[in-house]
Motif scaffolding. Structure first.
Motif, PDB file in Angstrom:
ATOM      1  N   GLU A 138      60.394  43.836   2.757  1.00 10.30           N
ATOM      2  CA  GLU A 138      60.893  42.032   3.040  1.00 10.30           C
ATOM      3  C   GLU A 138      61.960  41.920   2.536  1.00 10.30           C
ATOM      4  O   GLU A 138      62.452  40.748   4.367  1.00 10.30           O
ATOM      5  N   TRP A 139      62.791  41.616   1.786  1.00 11.95           N
ATOM      6  CA  TRP A 139      64.177  41.213   1.279  1.00 11.95           C
ATOM      7  C   TRP A 139      64.926  42.340   2.460  1.00 11.95           C
ATOM      8  O   TRP A 139      65.765  41.636   2.457  1.00 11.95           O
ATOM      9  N   PHE A 192      68.981  34.340   4.840  1.00 12.70           N
ATOM     10  CA  PHE A 192      67.862  34.201   6.742  1.00 12.70           C
ATOM     11  C   PHE A 192      68.125  36.031   7.450  1.00 12.70           C
ATOM     12  O   PHE A 192      68.101  36.911   6.341  1.00 12.70           O
ATOM     13  N   GLN A 197      68.217  37.799  -7.339  1.00 17.02           N
ATOM     14  CA  GLN A 197      67.506  38.856  -8.123  1.00 17.02           C
ATOM     15  C   GLN A 197      66.745  38.233  -9.398  1.00 17.02           C
ATOM     16  O   GLN A 197      65.484  38.976  -9.363  1.00 17.02           O
ATOM     17  N   ASN A 237      57.210  35.363  -2.179  1.00 17.08           N
ATOM     18  CA  ASN A 237      58.299  36.191  -1.641  1.00 17.08           C
ATOM     19  C   ASN A 237      58.952  35.064  -0.858  1.00 17.08           C
ATOM     20  O   ASN A 237      58.986  34.337  -0.237  1.00 17.08           O
ATOM     21  N   ASN A 265      63.198  34.909  -0.067  1.00 14.58           N
ATOM     22  CA  ASN A 265      64.533  35.701   0.697  1.00 14.58           C
ATOM     23  C   ASN A 265      65.566  34.639   1.021  1.00 14.58           C
ATOM     24  O   ASN A 265      65.418  33.185   0.769  1.00 14.58           O
ATOM     25  N   GLN A 288      71.724  36.425   7.926  1.00 13.89           N
ATOM     26  CA  GLN A 288      72.849  36.314   7.465  1.00 13.89           C
ATOM     27  C   GLN A 288      74.242  35.313   8.553  1.00 13.89           C
ATOM     28  O   GLN A 288      74.486  35.064   8.122  1.00 13.89           O
ATOM     29  N   ARG A 293      56.591  43.588  -0.443  1.00 13.86           N
ATOM     30  CA  ARG A 293      57.948  42.804  -0.768  1.00 13.86           C
ATOM     31  C   ARG A 293      59.479  43.401  -1.036  1.00 13.86           C
ATOM     32  O   ARG A 293      59.918  42.463  -0.384  1.00 13.86           O
ATOM     33  N   TYR A 294      59.525  44.292  -1.213  1.00 14.99           N
ATOM     34  CA  TYR A 294      60.980  44.971  -1.423  1.00 14.99           C
ATOM     35  C   TYR A 294      61.340  44.826   0.481  1.00 14.99           C
ATOM     36  O   TYR A 294      62.476  44.563   0.260  1.00 14.99           O
ATOM     37  N   SER A 320      66.716  40.352   5.458  1.00  9.44           N
ATOM     38  CA  SER A 320      67.757  39.635   5.608  1.00  9.44           C
ATOM     39  C   SER A 320      68.868  40.054   5.546  1.00  9.44           C
ATOM     40  O   SER A 320      70.195  39.364   5.537  1.00  9.44           O
ATOM     41  N   GLY A 321      69.411  41.586   6.090  1.00  7.08           N
ATOM     42  CA  GLY A 321      70.790  42.080   6.056  1.00  7.08           C
ATOM     43  C   GLY A 321      71.647  42.026   7.658  1.00  7.08           C
ATOM     44  O   GLY A 321      70.918  40.960   8.420  1.00  7.08           O
ATOM     45  N   PHE A 322      72.206  41.822   7.453  1.00 11.39           N
ATOM     46  CA  PHE A 322      73.684  42.380   8.611  1.00 11.39           C
ATOM     47  C   PHE A 322      74.763  43.483   8.826  1.00 11.39           C
ATOM     48  O   PHE A 322      75.106  42.984   7.231  1.00 11.39           O
ATOM     49  N   LEU A 355      60.396  49.146  -8.405  1.00 16.13           N
ATOM     50  CA  LEU A 355      61.323  48.769  -7.181  1.00 16.13           C
ATOM     51  C   LEU A 355      60.657  46.792  -7.915  1.00 16.13           C
ATOM     52  O   LEU A 355      60.479  46.251  -7.192  1.00 16.13           O
ATOM     53  N   THR A 356      60.334  46.862  -9.249  1.00 18.20           N
ATOM     54  CA  THR A 356      61.008  45.682  -9.618  1.00 18.20           C
ATOM     55  C   THR A 356      62.299  45.001 -10.047  1.00 18.20           C
ATOM     56  O   THR A 356      62.215  43.508 -10.020  1.00 18.20           O
ATOM     57  N   LYS A 357      63.008  45.776  -9.620  1.00 17.01           N
ATOM     58  CA  LYS A 357      64.504  45.215  -9.332  1.00 17.01           C
ATOM     59  C   LYS A 357      65.275  45.341  -8.366  1.00 17.01           C
ATOM     60  O   LYS A 357      65.166  46.806  -7.636  1.00 17.01           O
ATOM     61  N   LEU A 358      65.885  44.473  -7.483  1.00 20.31           N
ATOM     62  CA  LEU A 358      66.692  44.841  -6.058  1.00 20.31           C
ATOM     63  C   LEU A 358      67.488  46.178  -6.735  1.00 20.31           C
ATOM     64  O   LEU A 358      68.589  45.172  -7.928  1.00 20.31           O
ATOM     65  N   PHE A 368      63.910  37.320  -6.635  1.00 31.95           N
ATOM     66  CA  PHE A 368      62.634  38.829  -6.620  1.00 31.95           C
ATOM     67  C   PHE A 368      61.958  39.145  -7.685  1.00 31.95           C
ATOM     68  O   PHE A 368      60.717  39.414  -7.383  1.00 31.95           O
TER      69      PHE A 368
END
Lengths: 76, 384
Positions: free
Chosen positions: A52-53, B304, B291, B299, B301, B306, A49-50, A56-58, A4-7, B294
């Motif tokens: 948390e990212w 937010f 990326q 932390n 983002n 979107q 942490r992953y 912010s999707g939709f 999980l070091t990269k998205l 990340f």
């Protein structure tokens, strides 16, 4: 992606699927499921942490549902 | 998590509450004391302690007189006012935000007021103040109530007063992760006797309320902790201002990250540090920067939520009240247009996917570590 070091879409999809299946779910459970299903070992902090990212999707995104409780929501 | 500590009189006061056997909030106890302390600290006539800021927003929308067929103007970057509006069976409308500080534009608010509007809800988003004097003027000219959402804005100066005292009602949050926390909790401020009475009339009752009400009051345990934290919170905010400055220094040195403008007369009670990604103008892809952020392990983002809140299905579909249509669809009391079209708040739609955020309620030393991470991510995105 093996950690999980990269998205990446693959790991994001895996986490979304686990949360959707087990929700409400803790990050610790997600970590265990990632290891069990995909052999993906990660520190709990890294999993959080992953995740948390992915808030912010939709329209689909992860959301907090209380202290250390995660759910998938579809806002669209 | 912030730098707040609970090693002062909190335990002493909590023991006092438990020894008293009176745990429900009451005027002679810590609830009364914390209400008086907030009123004095902000120089207002009334402070009302509740179990959450959301509860007090719902009560404030009620106090403003909003009900079926009415409208409440909301901030499109957050959804809390619009949710509070639905709880009163009223319809959220929206005012756009400024492109330089992401705060409600008073002229957009003015342009969107209708005869159905009962209140304007503005947010002092992430610790910077709205032009709340101009918003108050808009509200007063229209004869509607200005509700300030101060969840991110404890002791935030705007000109010669704190925010929360410019509008008719100011609502503060004490939930986990705010400038001062009691786990959950909220405080509403007002100088208006009638608004104070109306809010109190629906947040607590003993047996038979004279009208629809519920129990949103603060417990004595919560109030006891709040009373002590109130004495400490200005110290926390002072540290967060240093942290904000550390992060701001990095952004101000980057050509493709746009800082939030802190305008004349505006203070800062840092909550979330936010800047705007403009890298596409420099040939930098947002995904590359995402990326890079990340990989720092800190932390951050990007994006937010979107999209503005009016694109959420909670507001676009008739689902709030068991899919019966109320209050947005087929409501016999509502005569306006209930569709929220794309482009309703163009600035909000434009900036939301490009917001770069990180928590700045951290100690200055931690902020230096985060700032280093941000610098590394900028360099990586630039291919250095």
């Amino acid at each position: 992606m093996d950690d999980l070091t990269k998205l990446c879409d693959e790991n994001s999809d895996r986490i979304m699927a686990i949360v959707e299946e087990l929700q409400p779910v803790t990050a610790r459970q997600v970590r265990e499921e990632l290891a069990c299903r995909y052999g993906l070992e990660a520190e709990l902090e890294q999993v959080v942490r992953y995740m948390e990212w992915l808030r912010s999707g939709f329209p689909r995104k992860l959301a907090h549902a209380g202290p250390d409780a995660w759910v998938v929501i579809d806002l669209g | 998590m912030g730098i707040d500590t609970f090693d002062g009189k909190e335990i002493e006061y909590l023991k006092e509450v438990l020894a008293s056997g009176r745990l429900a909030g009451h005027d002679e106890g810590f609830k009364g004391k914390v209400e008086s302390a907030f009123a004095e600290a902000f120089g207002v006539k009334h402070a009302i302690a509740g179990n959450a800021a959301m509860s007090l927003l719902i009560a404030s929308v009620y106090a403003a007189g909003a009900g079926a067929g009415d409208e409440v103007m909301c901030d499109p970057l957050v959804q809390f006012h619009a949710i509070s509006t639905l709880w009163q069976n009223a319809r959220p409308t929206w005012a756009d935000v400024y492109a330089d500080n992401w705060l409600m534009d008073p002229e957009s608010a003015r342009a969107n007021i209708t005869p159905q509007t009962k209140a304007i809800c503005c947010t002092h988003l992430w610790g910077l103040p709205c032009e709340v004097d101009a918003l108050r003027k808009v509200a007063d000219e229209a004869g509607v109530v200005l509700i300030e959402d101060c969840a991110h804005a404890m002791f935030l100066p705007y000109k010669d007063k704190y925010v929360g005292t410019w509008g008719h009602i100011g609502v503060f949050s004490l939930c986990q992760g705010k400038h001062m926390t009691t786990g959950d909790g909220g405080i509403a401020l007002t100088d208006d006797d009638e608004l104070d009475r109306r809010i109190r009339s629906i947040i607590a009752f003993g047996e038979s309320p004279p009208h629809l009400a519920t129990v949103f009051r603060m417990t004595e345990m919560t109030a006891a902790v709040a009373l002590v934290q109130l004495e400490k919170v200005k110290g926390y905010i002072e540290e967060y201002r240093k942290s904000y400055a550390v992060l701001e220094e990095v952004v101000s040195g980057c050509e493709w990250l746009q800082s939030r403008v802190v305008k004349d007369g505006c203070g800062n009670s840092p909550y979330i540090f936010s800047c705007l990604f403009q890298g596409d103008e420099k040939g930098i892809e947002v995904e590359d920067f995402k990326q890079a952020l990340f990989e720092t392990g800190e932390n951050f983002n990007i994006g937010f939520t979107q999209v503005p809140a009016y694109k959420y299905k909670l507001f676009t579909q008739p689902m709030a009240y068991q899919n019966k249509g109320c209050p947005l669809h087929n409501c016999p009391y509502y005569e306006g247009d209930y569709e929220y079209k794309d482009g309703l708040c163009p600035t909000a739609e434009e900036i939301l996917p490009r917001l770069v955020n990180t928590n700045c309620m951290i100690a200055e030393d931690d902020a230096k570590r985060v700032a280093d991470a941000l610098s590394r991510a900028i360099a990586q995105a630039e291919g250095k």
